[in-house]
Design an enzyme around this catalytic site. Sequence first.
Site, PDB file in Angstrom:
ATOM      1  CG  HIS A   1     -68.471-109.682 -43.282  1.00  5.26           C
ATOM      2  ND1 HIS A   1     -67.615-110.645 -43.327  1.00  5.26           N
ATOM      3  CD2 HIS A   1     -67.714-108.537 -42.828  1.00  5.26           C
ATOM      4  CE1 HIS A   1     -66.364-110.266 -43.042  1.00  5.26           C
ATOM      5  NE2 HIS A   1     -66.675-109.094 -42.727  1.00  5.26           N
TER       6      HIS A   1
ATOM      7  CD  GLU B   1     -67.714-100.433 -41.533  1.00  2.14           C
ATOM      8  OE1 GLU B   1     -67.643-100.122 -40.108  1.00  2.14           O
ATOM      9  OE2 GLU B   1     -67.014-100.256 -42.041  1.00  2.14           O
TER      10      GLU B   1
HETATM   11  N1  ACO Z   1     -77.663-105.304 -49.198  1.00  6.07           N
HETATM   12  C1  ACO Z   1     -78.437-105.724 -50.276  1.00  6.07           C
HETATM   13  N2  ACO Z   1     -77.912-106.865 -50.754  1.00  6.07           N
HETATM   14  C2  ACO Z   1     -76.690-107.283 -50.484  1.00  6.07           C
HETATM   15  C3  ACO Z   1     -76.151-106.716 -49.635  1.00  6.07           C
HETATM   16  C4  ACO Z   1     -76.383-105.534 -48.617  1.00  6.07           C
HETATM   17  N3  ACO Z   1     -75.883-105.029 -47.937  1.00  6.07           N
HETATM   18  N4  ACO Z   1     -75.039-107.399 -49.486  1.00  6.07           N
HETATM   19  C5  ACO Z   1     -74.914-108.407 -50.276  1.00  6.07           C
HETATM   20  N5  ACO Z   1     -76.079-108.246 -50.925  1.00  6.07           N
HETATM   21  C6  ACO Z   1     -76.563-109.201 -52.012  1.00  6.07           C
HETATM   22  C7  ACO Z   1     -75.931-108.927 -53.380  1.00  6.07           C
HETATM   23  O1  ACO Z   1     -76.595-107.768 -53.899  1.00  6.07           O
HETATM   24  C8  ACO Z   1     -75.746-110.163 -53.806  1.00  6.07           C
HETATM   25  O2  ACO Z   1     -77.100-110.427 -54.615  1.00  6.07           O
HETATM   26  P1  ACO Z   1     -77.272-111.070 -55.923  1.00  6.07           P
HETATM   27  O3  ACO Z   1     -76.431-112.253 -55.987  1.00  6.07           O
HETATM   28  O4  ACO Z   1     -78.692-111.398 -55.967  1.00  6.07           O
HETATM   29  O5  ACO Z   1     -76.559-109.997 -57.090  1.00  6.07           O
HETATM   30  C9  ACO Z   1     -75.619-111.191 -52.706  1.00  6.07           C
HETATM   31  O6  ACO Z   1     -76.058-110.493 -51.625  1.00  6.07           O
HETATM   32  C10 ACO Z   1     -74.140-111.495 -52.581  1.00  6.07           C
HETATM   33  O7  ACO Z   1     -73.325-110.291 -52.750  1.00  6.07           O
HETATM   34  P2  ACO Z   1     -72.022-110.195 -53.003  1.00  6.07           P
HETATM   35  O8  ACO Z   1     -71.461-108.930 -53.576  1.00  6.07           O
HETATM   36  O9  ACO Z   1     -71.381-111.411 -53.533  1.00  6.07           O
HETATM   37  O10 ACO Z   1     -71.115-110.338 -51.378  1.00  6.07           O
HETATM   38  P3  ACO Z   1     -69.876-109.713 -51.078  1.00  6.07           P
HETATM   39  O11 ACO Z   1     -69.370-111.080 -50.236  1.00  6.07           O
HETATM   40  O12 ACO Z   1     -69.034-109.477 -52.105  1.00  6.07           O
HETATM   41  O13 ACO Z   1     -70.267-108.586 -50.216  1.00  6.07           O
HETATM   42  C11 ACO Z   1     -70.197-106.692 -48.799  1.00  6.07           C
HETATM   43  C12 ACO Z   1     -69.961-108.269 -48.953  1.00  6.07           C
HETATM   44  C13 ACO Z   1     -69.420-106.048 -49.830  1.00  6.07           C
HETATM   45  C14 ACO Z   1     -69.967-106.273 -47.542  1.00  6.07           C
HETATM   46  C15 ACO Z   1     -71.605-106.826 -48.999  1.00  6.07           C
HETATM   47  O14 ACO Z   1     -72.552-107.389 -48.263  1.00  6.07           O
HETATM   48  C16 ACO Z   1     -72.107-105.308 -49.084  1.00  6.07           C
HETATM   49  O15 ACO Z   1     -71.930-104.472 -50.055  1.00  6.07           O
HETATM   50  N6  ACO Z   1     -72.610-104.682 -47.876  1.00  6.07           N
HETATM   51  C17 ACO Z   1     -72.840-103.240 -47.895  1.00  6.07           C
HETATM   52  C18 ACO Z   1     -71.764-102.466 -47.699  1.00  6.07           C
HETATM   53  C19 ACO Z   1     -71.343-102.551 -46.342  1.00  6.07           C
HETATM   54  O16 ACO Z   1     -71.840-102.640 -45.064  1.00  6.07           O
HETATM   55  N7  ACO Z   1     -69.776-102.643 -46.023  1.00  6.07           N
HETATM   56  C20 ACO Z   1     -69.044-102.834 -44.781  1.00  6.07           C
HETATM   57  C21 ACO Z   1     -68.773-104.336 -44.821  1.00  6.07           C
HETATM   58  S1  ACO Z   1     -67.573-104.805 -43.185  1.00  6.07           S
HETATM   59  C22 ACO Z   1     -66.215-104.253 -43.412  1.00  6.07           C
HETATM   60  O17 ACO Z   1     -65.515-104.296 -44.493  1.00  6.07           O
HETATM   61  C23 ACO Z   1     -65.579-103.627 -42.326  1.00  6.07           C
END
Ligand code: ACO
Length: 362
Positions: free
Chosen positions: A245, A304
Amino acid sequence: MAGLDDVVAADTVLSDVDGANGRLVIRGYALQEIAGRVTFEAAAHLLLDGLLEDLPDPAEFPRRLGLARAEVFEHVAALDSGLAACPPVDAVRALMARLPDGEDLGCALRLIAAPAVFAAAVTRIRRGERALAPDPLLSHAADVLRMTTGAAPGPARTAALDAYLVTIVDHGLNASTFAARVTASTLAGLTSAVLAGLSALKGPLHGGAPGPVIEMLDEIGSPDRATAWLEAALDRGERLMGFGHRIYRVRDPRADCLKHAVQALAASSPQLPGRIALAEAVEAAAIDILRRRKPDRPLQTNVEFYTAVLLEALGFPPDAFTCIFAMGRVAGWIAHAREQVLSGRLIRPKSRYVGPAPRRAA
Ligand code: ACO
């Protein structure tokens, strides 16, 4: 700068997301005080209070919302076979785009009613069934379940859907709410703001994640396969849906509210305890693997993950989950849009030009 992390773009009285401590406050109430305790109508009224002229009192609000459900049902006639073949959220968005724009109570009530009525109709028509007209005398959650499944829901299922809708009703300046506020700031109207919110919500990084959570649970199949499946997904460069998140650095407090809601349903279905056990095993394995693989980034369960388990248990098809999310969040979008119109200014940030220096045209 990319992603606008930590940028404060609005003052709001509507909700406060404390990412460090895993707390969510909705208009002065901790989430745990209201989720599972009040109806969706009560939570929507709480958000809208003071933001809409002529808002009926909390006792009258459910009846007015019921009448709005009946009013918007006439637009279901516009659901042709082409639209019904689209992903449900796209079909619901197209039907909602038929609603007139405005800033008044009637417009707001129709917009709150619309995702519920249209998602139920789209779900049934895609199954080859006839759309069912709303029953304005039922509660919003009970009517959604009845319009979707064709059967009157018992109190436990109605309470579970209410718990879900209240849990996700508002959540600070998330991507869809920001989109709604930007649109509202141009004075485009509530329908435009809600359509902007819905369009932002459908992406898999936001409200489109729970459908893929079901695919993940189905592919994993049994708890002993969880670790290997999750490791392989990360090896392929995929993200684990339902984890991570932007704001929460600890477990999303909504995950527990939804887990309690689905556990409360466990006795009502013979398959559900096994499904919950699988989800718990996948969750534990995912957190463990993410901790090992991304030690610098605290990645925990988000809203989610148990949304998927709960909405599946309530009989909604996974491809309609984003529409069910919109059923609750629409109240938040409208409250934010009204707050923006009443107290904000045009939202117009700047970009930094990094293209080529000016040159002569050929
Ligand atoms: N699985 C694996 N790796 C992850 C995940 C995940 N679910 N979430 C973040 N990471 C990793 C990224 O790959 C990144 O790694 P890196 O720095 O080695 O490249 C690091 O964690 C940071 O990721 P960001 O993209 O900067 O995090 P951000 O804050 O932008 O992302 C998000 C938040 C989009 C929710 C992300 O965690 C994600 O894609 N989760 C999966 C999709 C999901 O569950 N979405 C629902 C969110 S809740 C809502 O909106 C109601």
